[in-house]
Every structure is written in structure tokens, then in C-alpha cells.
Design a protein around this motif. Structure first.
Motif, PDB file in Angstrom:
ATOM      1  N   PHE A   1       1.201  50.826  21.074  1.00  0.00           N
ATOM      2  CA  PHE A   1       2.338  51.186  21.579  1.00  0.00           C
ATOM      3  C   PHE A   1       2.086  52.288  22.285  1.00  0.00           C
ATOM      4  O   PHE A   1       2.613  52.596  23.513  1.00  0.00           O
ATOM      5  CB  PHE A   1       3.486  51.166  20.290  1.00  0.00           C
ATOM      6  N   ALA A   2       1.504  53.397  22.014  1.00  0.00           N
ATOM      7  CA  ALA A   2       1.239  54.510  22.635  1.00  0.00           C
ATOM      8  C   ALA A   2       0.638  54.224  23.864  1.00  0.00           C
ATOM      9  O   ALA A   2       1.121  54.839  25.190  1.00  0.00           O
ATOM     10  CB  ALA A   2       0.621  55.665  21.835  1.00  0.00           C
ATOM     11  N   ALA A   3      -0.401  53.511  24.152  1.00  0.00           N
ATOM     12  CA  ALA A   3      -1.035  53.097  25.300  1.00  0.00           C
ATOM     13  C   ALA A   3      -0.091  52.260  26.139  1.00  0.00           C
ATOM     14  O   ALA A   3      -0.054  52.565  27.370  1.00  0.00           O
ATOM     15  CB  ALA A   3      -2.348  52.238  25.107  1.00  0.00           C
ATOM     16  N   GLY A   4       0.675  51.541  25.682  1.00  0.00           N
ATOM     17  CA  GLY A   4       1.827  51.048  26.632  1.00  0.00           C
ATOM     18  C   GLY A   4       2.552  52.014  27.281  1.00  0.00           C
ATOM     19  O   GLY A   4       3.185  51.889  28.540  1.00  0.00           O
ATOM     20  N   LEU A   5       3.371  52.969  26.390  1.00  0.00           N
ATOM     21  CA  LEU A   5       4.133  54.001  26.978  1.00  0.00           C
ATOM     22  C   LEU A   5       3.311  54.763  28.092  1.00  0.00           C
ATOM     23  O   LEU A   5       3.950  55.229  29.108  1.00  0.00           O
ATOM     24  CB  LEU A   5       4.351  54.774  25.817  1.00  0.00           C
ATOM     25  N   VAL A   6       1.853  55.041  27.862  1.00  0.00           N
ATOM     26  CA  VAL A   6       1.191  55.831  28.878  1.00  0.00           C
ATOM     27  C   VAL A   6       1.101  54.953  30.283  1.00  0.00           C
ATOM     28  O   VAL A   6       1.412  55.669  31.309  1.00  0.00           O
ATOM     29  CB  VAL A   6      -0.241  56.139  28.210  1.00  0.00           C
ATOM     30  N   LYS A   7       1.072  53.643  30.020  1.00  0.00           N
ATOM     31  CA  LYS A   7       0.867  52.867  30.961  1.00  0.00           C
ATOM     32  C   LYS A   7       2.023  52.819  31.836  1.00  0.00           C
ATOM     33  O   LYS A   7       2.011  52.703  33.164  1.00  0.00           O
ATOM     34  CB  LYS A   7       0.460  51.418  30.519  1.00  0.00           C
ATOM     35  N   GLU A   8       3.364  52.664  31.237  1.00  0.00           N
ATOM     36  CA  GLU A   8       4.487  52.680  31.896  1.00  0.00           C
ATOM     37  C   GLU A   8       4.744  54.161  32.597  1.00  0.00           C
ATOM     38  O   GLU A   8       5.308  53.985  33.590  1.00  0.00           O
ATOM     39  CB  GLU A   8       5.503  52.367  30.991  1.00  0.00           C
ATOM     40  N   GLY A   9       4.283  55.169  31.960  1.00  0.00           N
ATOM     41  CA  GLY A   9       4.475  56.717  32.779  1.00  0.00           C
ATOM     42  C   GLY A   9       3.627  56.451  33.821  1.00  0.00           C
ATOM     43  O   GLY A   9       4.104  57.063  34.835  1.00  0.00           O
ATOM     44  N   TRP A  10       2.437  55.987  33.894  1.00  0.00           N
ATOM     45  CA  TRP A  10       1.469  55.853  35.064  1.00  0.00           C
ATOM     46  C   TRP A  10       2.310  55.064  35.980  1.00  0.00           C
ATOM     47  O   TRP A  10       2.403  55.470  37.251  1.00  0.00           O
ATOM     48  CB  TRP A  10       0.287  55.184  34.829  1.00  0.00           C
ATOM     49  N   ASP A  11       3.072  53.721  35.723  1.00  0.00           N
ATOM     50  CA  ASP A  11       3.665  52.992  36.564  1.00  0.00           C
ATOM     51  C   ASP A  11       4.867  53.707  37.328  1.00  0.00           C
ATOM     52  O   ASP A  11       5.262  53.805  38.241  1.00  0.00           O
ATOM     53  CB  ASP A  11       4.169  51.820  35.923  1.00  0.00           C
ATOM     54  N   ALA A  12       5.488  54.568  36.500  1.00  0.00           N
ATOM     55  CA  ALA A  12       6.539  55.581  37.032  1.00  0.00           C
ATOM     56  C   ALA A  12       6.251  56.361  38.037  1.00  0.00           C
ATOM     57  O   ALA A  12       6.865  56.641  39.044  1.00  0.00           O
ATOM     58  CB  ALA A  12       7.286  56.239  35.720  1.00  0.00           C
ATOM     59  N   SER A  13       4.913  57.036  38.009  1.00  0.00           N
ATOM     60  CA  SER A  13       4.798  58.144  38.860  1.00  0.00           C
ATOM     61  C   SER A  13       3.852  57.536  40.003  1.00  0.00           C
ATOM     62  O   SER A  13       3.682  58.091  41.009  1.00  0.00           O
ATOM     63  CB  SER A  13       4.063  59.223  38.125  1.00  0.00           C
ATOM     64  N   MET A  14       2.969  56.467  39.784  1.00  0.00           N
ATOM     65  CA  MET A  14       2.068  55.847  40.702  1.00  0.00           C
ATOM     66  C   MET A  14       2.414  54.280  41.022  1.00  0.00           C
ATOM     67  O   MET A  14       1.652  53.896  42.125  1.00  0.00           O
ATOM     68  CB  MET A  14       0.747  56.124  40.445  1.00  0.00           C
ATOM     69  N   GLY A  15       2.902  53.706  40.498  1.00  0.00           N
ATOM     70  CA  GLY A  15       3.338  52.191  40.401  1.00  0.00           C
ATOM     71  C   GLY A  15       4.466  51.939  40.851  1.00  0.00           C
ATOM     72  O   GLY A  15       5.131  52.364  41.548  1.00  0.00           O
ATOM     73  N   THR A  16       4.848  50.630  40.170  1.00  0.00           N
ATOM     74  CA  THR A  16       6.053  49.867  40.326  1.00  0.00           C
ATOM     75  C   THR A  16       7.139  50.487  39.562  1.00  0.00           C
ATOM     76  O   THR A  16       8.334  49.838  39.770  1.00  0.00           O
ATOM     77  CB  THR A  16       6.056  48.352  39.894  1.00  0.00           C
ATOM     78  N   GLY A  17       6.961  51.488  38.807  1.00  0.00           N
ATOM     79  CA  GLY A  17       8.334  52.262  38.067  1.00  0.00           C
ATOM     80  C   GLY A  17       8.319  51.682  36.587  1.00  0.00           C
ATOM     81  O   GLY A  17       7.699  50.702  36.272  1.00  0.00           O
ATOM     82  N   PHE A  18       8.846  52.739  36.032  1.00  0.00           N
ATOM     83  CA  PHE A  18       8.921  52.474  34.431  1.00  0.00           C
ATOM     84  C   PHE A  18       9.883  51.330  34.247  1.00  0.00           C
ATOM     85  O   PHE A  18      10.882  51.042  34.821  1.00  0.00           O
ATOM     86  CB  PHE A  18       9.415  53.896  34.022  1.00  0.00           C
ATOM     87  N   CYS A  19       9.403  50.486  33.214  1.00  0.00           N
ATOM     88  CA  CYS A  19      10.251  49.246  32.669  1.00  0.00           C
ATOM     89  C   CYS A  19      10.239  49.196  31.212  1.00  0.00           C
ATOM     90  O   CYS A  19       9.417  48.856  30.464  1.00  0.00           O
ATOM     91  CB  CYS A  19       9.313  48.066  33.206  1.00  0.00           C
ATOM     92  N   TRP A  20      11.439  49.374  30.740  1.00  0.00           N
ATOM     93  CA  TRP A  20      11.697  49.376  29.444  1.00  0.00           C
ATOM     94  C   TRP A  20      11.573  48.036  28.848  1.00  0.00           C
ATOM     95  O   TRP A  20      11.249  47.645  27.701  1.00  0.00           O
ATOM     96  CB  TRP A  20      13.363  49.561  29.177  1.00  0.00           C
TER      97      TRP A  20
END
Length: 79
Positions: free
Chosen positions: A40-59
Motif C-alpha cells: 500500500f505504501a509503495a502504491g502511495l509513493v508511486k502515485e506521488g511520483w505520478d503527481a509530480s512527474m507523470g500523469t497525476g495523482f489518482c485516488w
């Protein structure tokens, strides 16, 4: 788009399957609680990465990860 429609997207299916498989694969090395928290934590980190560098954070991606973790937990507890 409804929650169900969003969860039926291919990306969400991949999140569910990957979270499920990683939890199951981690079980020989650690407890179910630790494996679930790590995935679950890895998923949150991945979404944080997406928010800053990728496609955006997705709940919905976070929700899909949670579903995969829950399926793995249910399988390991009840089977």
C-alpha cells in the motif's frame, strides 16, 4: 464517470493484479500485515511520483491497490 466505471479501466485492473501478486509473493518473507502495508505504501509513493512527474495523482489507483491487497489478505486468511 462512476466509481464502478473507473475501476473497470485496464489500468485499475493492473493495479489490482499487481498489488495482489506482490502481497502473495512477499508472504514467505514477512507477515501479512507487513506485506500489505508495504504494498500500500509503495502504491502511495508511486502515485506521488505520478503527481509530480507523470500523469497525476489518482485516488482510483489507490483504491485499486487497496482492493488487490484486500483480495490477497482474504485469500491468505480464509484459504
Amino acid at each position: 464517470m462512476t466509481f464502478i466505471e473507473r475501476m473497470q479501466q485496464e489500468d485499475k485492473t493492473q493495479h489490482i493484479i499487481c498489488a495482489f501478486l506482490v502481497v502473495v509473493l512477499l508472504i514467505p518473507a514477512m507477515s501479512l500485515a507487513m506485506a500489505s502495508a508495504l504494498v500500500f505504501a509503495a502504491g502511495l509513493v508511486k502515485e506521488g511520483w505520478d503527481a509530480s512527474m507523470g500523469t497525476g495523482f489518482c485516488w482510483y489507483d489507490i483504491a485499486a491497490n487497496g482492493i488487490g491487497v484486500a483480495f490477497a489478505a482474504a485469500l491468505l486468511i480464509f484459504v
